[in-house]
Design a protein around this motif. Sequence first.
Motif: not given
Length: 166
Positions: A104-107, A132-137, A161-166
Motif C-alpha cells: 500500500l505504501l509503495k503504491e 515505525r519498523e515498516l516506515y524505516q524499511k 516524525h519521519y521524512e522520505l526524500f523522493l
Amino acid sequence: METRELNRSDAEACYELRLEALLTNPDAFITTYEQEKQRPNPIETTAERLESKDTRTFGLFSEEELAGIVTLMRETHPKFRHKASIVAMYVTPEVRRKGGAQQLLKELIQHAAAVEIEVLHLSVVTENTPARELYQKLGFQCWGVEKKAIKLPGRYLNEEHYELFL
C-alpha cells in the motif's frame, strides 16, 4: 492482495474501515470513534474527500474487500507543493504481517513521485513499533521526537516524525 486509488464509489467501505481503525487502534489516530460517528453525512463527506484535488487515498484489497487504507495530503501553498504528508494509515488485523501495508505504501510513494512530490512526511506514535519498523524499511528517516504530542485521559503519547526524500 491488490492496491488501487479509491474513488467516490468506495466511500461507504472507506468510512466503515475508518470506524474499524478508530476502534481497533485508537491511539494511532487523533480523531476518536465517537467524533467520527457524530459527523453529519459521513458517507457523502468521505466521497467528497476521495475526490479532493490535493489528497489521494489508496486502498488495499484482500479478496475484493477493502482491508487497508492510506491517504496522501499534498501541501497547497505554492512554496510547499513539493511536499506531502501521509495520514490515516490502517490495515486490518487479518492482513497484517502479510506485506499488504508495504504494498500500500509503495503504491502511494510511486504516485507521489509521479506527481513530482519530492518529500513525504508522516508521524507515528513512538509505541507503535510495527509501524515505525515498516516506515524505516521503506527508507523513511526519523528527524525528531515530539514529547507529549497527544494528550489522552491520564497520559500522553510521544510521536516520531519521519521524512522520505523522493
